[in-house]
Scaffold this active site. Structure first.
Site, mmCIF file in Angstrom:
data_model
loop_
_atom_site.group_PDB
_atom_site.id
_atom_site.type_symbol
_atom_site.label_atom_id
_atom_site.label_comp_id
_atom_site.label_asym_id
_atom_site.label_seq_id
_atom_site.Cartn_x
_atom_site.Cartn_y
_atom_site.Cartn_z
ATOM 1 N N ASP A 43 -23.208 50.416 19.024
ATOM 2 C CA ASP A 43 -24.362 51.307 19.114
ATOM 3 C C ASP A 43 -23.963 52.778 19.077
ATOM 4 O O ASP A 43 -24.706 53.655 19.522
ATOM 5 C CB ASP A 43 -25.157 51.024 20.386
ATOM 6 C CG ASP A 43 -24.328 51.188 21.649
ATOM 7 O OD1 ASP A 43 -23.102 51.369 21.523
ATOM 8 O OD2 ASP A 43 -24.915 51.124 22.742
ATOM 9 N N HIS A 248 -2.936 64.540 1.080
ATOM 10 C CA HIS A 248 -4.043 64.362 2.011
ATOM 11 C C HIS A 248 -3.563 63.807 3.351
ATOM 12 O O HIS A 248 -4.229 62.972 3.971
ATOM 13 C CB HIS A 248 -5.111 63.441 1.417
ATOM 14 C CG HIS A 248 -5.843 64.059 0.268
ATOM 15 N ND1 HIS A 248 -6.561 63.320 -0.655
ATOM 16 C CD2 HIS A 248 -5.967 65.353 -0.127
ATOM 17 C CE1 HIS A 248 -7.099 64.135 -1.557
ATOM 18 N NE2 HIS A 248 -6.747 65.369 -1.250
ATOM 19 N N ASP A 265 -4.233 72.584 5.797
ATOM 20 C CA ASP A 265 -5.400 72.712 4.923
ATOM 21 C C ASP A 265 -6.605 72.380 5.790
ATOM 22 O O ASP A 265 -6.847 71.211 6.108
ATOM 23 C CB ASP A 265 -5.268 71.747 3.743
ATOM 24 C CG ASP A 265 -6.369 71.929 2.694
ATOM 25 O OD1 ASP A 265 -7.417 72.512 3.019
ATOM 26 O OD2 ASP A 265 -6.167 71.479 1.549
ATOM 27 N N ASP A 276 -12.563 76.629 3.005
ATOM 28 C CA ASP A 276 -11.429 75.783 2.603
ATOM 29 C C ASP A 276 -10.191 76.670 2.462
ATOM 30 O O ASP A 276 -10.091 77.431 1.500
ATOM 31 C CB ASP A 276 -11.770 75.089 1.273
ATOM 32 C CG ASP A 276 -10.762 74.030 0.879
ATOM 33 O OD1 ASP A 276 -9.814 73.782 1.644
ATOM 34 O OD2 ASP A 276 -10.919 73.446 -0.209
ATOM 35 N N HIS A 355 -2.130 68.667 -9.050
ATOM 36 C CA HIS A 355 -3.579 68.880 -8.923
ATOM 37 C C HIS A 355 -3.975 70.166 -9.633
ATOM 38 O O HIS A 355 -3.126 70.936 -10.089
ATOM 39 C CB HIS A 355 -4.002 68.921 -7.447
ATOM 40 C CG HIS A 355 -3.328 69.977 -6.621
ATOM 41 N ND1 HIS A 355 -3.715 71.298 -6.622
ATOM 42 C CD2 HIS A 355 -2.289 69.893 -5.737
ATOM 43 C CE1 HIS A 355 -2.962 71.988 -5.782
ATOM 44 N NE2 HIS A 355 -2.074 71.159 -5.230
ATOM 45 N N HIS A 359 -11.492 74.412 -7.301
ATOM 46 C CA HIS A 359 -12.711 73.618 -7.422
ATOM 47 C C HIS A 359 -13.869 74.437 -6.875
ATOM 48 O O HIS A 359 -13.686 75.415 -6.130
ATOM 49 C CB HIS A 359 -12.574 72.295 -6.657
ATOM 50 C CG HIS A 359 -12.196 72.449 -5.209
ATOM 51 N ND1 HIS A 359 -13.092 72.815 -4.220
ATOM 52 C CD2 HIS A 359 -11.000 72.312 -4.574
ATOM 53 C CE1 HIS A 359 -12.474 72.874 -3.057
ATOM 54 N NE2 HIS A 359 -11.188 72.587 -3.242
ATOM 55 N N HIS A 366 -15.959 70.047 -2.117
ATOM 56 C CA HIS A 366 -15.836 69.927 -3.568
ATOM 57 C C HIS A 366 -17.271 69.932 -4.077
ATOM 58 O O HIS A 366 -17.909 68.885 -4.195
ATOM 59 C CB HIS A 366 -15.091 68.649 -3.966
ATOM 60 C CG HIS A 366 -13.616 68.738 -3.735
ATOM 61 N ND1 HIS A 366 -12.694 68.693 -4.746
ATOM 62 C CD2 HIS A 366 -12.888 68.895 -2.594
ATOM 63 C CE1 HIS A 366 -11.462 68.806 -4.253
ATOM 64 N NE2 HIS A 366 -11.566 68.931 -2.940
ATOM 65 N N GLU A 395 -5.857 77.563 -5.495
ATOM 66 C CA GLU A 395 -4.912 76.857 -4.629
ATOM 67 C C GLU A 395 -3.748 76.201 -5.376
ATOM 68 O O GLU A 395 -3.640 74.972 -5.410
ATOM 69 C CB GLU A 395 -5.645 75.797 -3.811
ATOM 70 C CG GLU A 395 -6.543 74.867 -4.624
ATOM 71 C CD GLU A 395 -7.126 73.741 -3.781
ATOM 72 O OE1 GLU A 395 -6.365 73.074 -3.057
ATOM 73 O OE2 GLU A 395 -8.343 73.540 -3.849
ATOM 74 N N TYR A 399 5.336 70.600 -4.620
ATOM 75 C CA TYR A 399 5.664 69.523 -3.694
ATOM 76 C C TYR A 399 6.922 68.824 -4.222
ATOM 77 O O TYR A 399 6.880 68.195 -5.285
ATOM 78 C CB TYR A 399 4.495 68.537 -3.600
ATOM 79 C CG TYR A 399 3.165 69.241 -3.439
ATOM 80 C CD1 TYR A 399 2.694 69.628 -2.188
ATOM 81 C CD2 TYR A 399 2.390 69.569 -4.574
ATOM 82 C CE1 TYR A 399 1.493 70.296 -2.058
ATOM 83 C CE2 TYR A 399 1.188 70.244 -4.443
ATOM 84 C CZ TYR A 399 0.743 70.609 -3.188
ATOM 85 O OH TYR A 399 -0.439 71.285 -3.058
ATOM 86 N N ARG A 416 1.442 74.910 -0.346
ATOM 87 C CA ARG A 416 0.167 75.210 -1.014
ATOM 88 C C ARG A 416 -0.404 76.461 -0.369
ATOM 89 O O ARG A 416 -0.324 76.637 0.853
ATOM 90 C CB ARG A 416 -0.811 74.035 -0.907
ATOM 91 C CG ARG A 416 -2.114 74.257 -1.664
ATOM 92 C CD ARG A 416 -2.911 72.967 -1.879
ATOM 93 N NE ARG A 416 -3.364 72.329 -0.660
ATOM 94 C CZ ARG A 416 -2.854 71.213 -0.162
ATOM 95 N NH1 ARG A 416 -1.829 70.618 -0.758
ATOM 96 N NH2 ARG A 416 -3.342 70.688 0.948
ATOM 97 N N GLU A 418 -4.058 78.514 -0.443
ATOM 98 C CA GLU A 418 -5.437 78.364 -0.926
ATOM 99 C C GLU A 418 -6.343 79.406 -0.293
ATOM 100 O O GLU A 418 -6.360 79.585 0.922
ATOM 101 C CB GLU A 418 -5.958 76.966 -0.592
ATOM 102 C CG GLU A 418 -7.393 76.723 -1.000
ATOM 103 C CD GLU A 418 -7.859 75.328 -0.619
ATOM 104 O OE1 GLU A 418 -8.835 74.852 -1.220
ATOM 105 O OE2 GLU A 418 -7.253 74.721 0.302
#
Length: 448
Positions: A43, A248, A265, A276, A355, A359, A366, A395, A399, A416, A418
């Site tokens: 619940d 991720h 990130d 972001d 990547h 975006h 996104h 961004e 890697y 990275r 961004e």
């Protein structure tokens, strides 16, 4: 406790804009539902988050609500929402109810959502064209209800009048509307970006060898909520050492070691709009030689992308510029072999950069909108030109995973950088630079 309603002016304007589009396409009735509530376990529910398209047109954030727009001889804007219920409100909080919702959100009418089965077929009668968003992720119950109401409308009119036999998807027109942000949206996104930048600064100040990833995530979440953000825009990535090469990676129990880089990130959601930001920094406050070399390449790539982000550039121009800088830097550091031309032609950089450089950003992290020239959005279409009021991320990253072909000094380095950018006529406005990107400034902030 009182309920707060946003200024309805921008939502009224958007509904009128969509109604005008409906008239240009033959008129009809549009029906949109908000997101359903989701059970987490037994619940217990997941924290509720409204549907973005629905909120864009209504400003209404409570569940079990529907919007009906009628483009006919007389335009109508109608809301269905949950009724007032004093007993349930003790448990779950105040509801607007139809009467107050119609008043505060400026609808022509509002009804109890329990009357949908009676009112929707009646409203559909006389309209041969039904418009809705058909891009909702696998929401079969939504389309099942629509089909049921259309069937009832057909039974009611019995051939005497039209009823919806032609369905139109309005996902694309809403995406195009949402792609250009108005001043209210931009002000909200600047504030969200400022809060997120403050959180990233706090993480840099709190980091130390021996710290767990989840500890930095907690620092970030505290700053989000303390400054008024209602939620995260997405699950935060806090990645130490080798984890930074997992795009991720969720914040976990891993410990930041002396000499590790930390990639974060993370962005908050404020009043329905996302931010972001990604930053990469040394856990001990000092970049090593190989770390600094790759960091400088990524930062130069971002600067090249920023220089190619304006209303005179197409969407992919920033990515193309970043890829050239990354490729040149990888060759200079010996991570790639051969000539620059061959490395670029064969996309050799993709071993270390897999990547895109950005975006759309808005209500969704996104966000909606075609990257190709509309109305078609397939890969045969040219990249769309940027326009003032669009918001996107910039961004680039690198890697480096262990392989025999790569110098061991660079193993497990993930970087990275961004930022969020508002497109302007002559460039772009970076709204997330309250947190530094310059490596010397980052080191000073950590040490300070």
């Amino acid at each position: 406790m009182t309920l707060l309603a946003p200024d309805p002016a921008c939502f009224i304007k958007r509904r009128k804009q969509l109604l005008a589009w409906m008239h240009r396409h033959g008129g009809g009735i549009a029906v949109l539902g908000t997101a359903p509530e989701k059970t987490r376990n037994r619940d217990s529910h997941y924290a509720y988050r409204h549907d973005s398209d629905f909120y864009y047109l209504t400003g209404f954030t409570q569940p079990n609500a529907w919007l009906v727009l009628i483009a006919g001889t007389e335009d109508q804007s109608i809301l269905f929402c949950e009724p007032k219920h004093p007993e349930l409100e003790i448990w779950n909080g105040l509801r607007w109810g139809p009467e107050e919702a119609a008043k505060h959100f400026c609808f022509d009418a509002a009804f109890d959502s329990g009357r949908l089965n009676d009112e929707l077929p009646r409203l559909m009668a006389g309209h041969p064209r039904l418009m809705t968003t058909m891009s909702r992720p696998s929401d079969e119950s939504f389309f099942g209800m629509l089909r049921g109401w259309v069937k009832q409308a057909g039974q009611q009119v019995r051939g005497a009048r039209a009823y919806p036999t032609n369905w139109l998807d309005i996902s694309d027109v809403l995406a195009e509307m949402r792609l250009i942000k108005d001043e209210v949206e931009l002000a909200t996104m600047r504030k969200a970006a400022s809060i997120s930048a403050l959180a990233h600064r706090r993480a840099m100040q709190a980091v130390r060898p021996g710290c767990h990833e989840y500890e930095l995530e907690a620092e970030i979440l505290q700053v989000f909520r303390k400054n008024g953000a209602q939620s995260v825009a997405y699950e935060s990535i806090v990645a130490a050492g080798p984890n930074a090469c997992i795009l991720h990676h969720r914040a976990g129990h891993d410990i930041m070691r002396d000499g590790d880089l930390v990639l974060i990130d993370a962005g908050c959601e404020l009043d329905g709009y996302a931010s972001d930001i990604t930053r990469t920094f040394p856990a001990n406050g000092k970049f090593s030689g190989p770390q600094r070399a790759l960091y400088d390449i990524v930062l130069a790539a971002q600067q090249a992308a920023i220089a190619n982000t304006s209303a005179s550039h197409h969407f992919n121009a920033g990515h193309e510029a970043a890829v050239q800088v990354l490729t040149r830097g990888l060759l200079d550091e010996g991570l790639l072999k051969g000539t620059f031309e061959h490395a670029l032609e064969t996309a050799a950089y993709q071993q270390f950069y897999m990547h895109r450089t950005g975006h759309w950003l808005g209500m969704d992290v996104h966000d909606v909108g075609s990257y190709r020239t509309p109305p078609l959005s397939n890969e045969d279409q040219p990249w769309r030109m940027l326009s003032e009021g669009m918001v996107l991320t910039i961004e680039p990253g690198l890697y480096v995973r262990p392989t025999d072909e790569v110098d061991e000094r660079f193993w497990h380095i993930g970087i990275r950088i961004e930022d969020d950018a508002i497109v302007t006529a002559n460039g772009c406005e970076l709204i997330t630079r309250d947190v530094p990107v310059d490596p010397d400034e980052i080191e000073a902030l950590i040490r300070g």
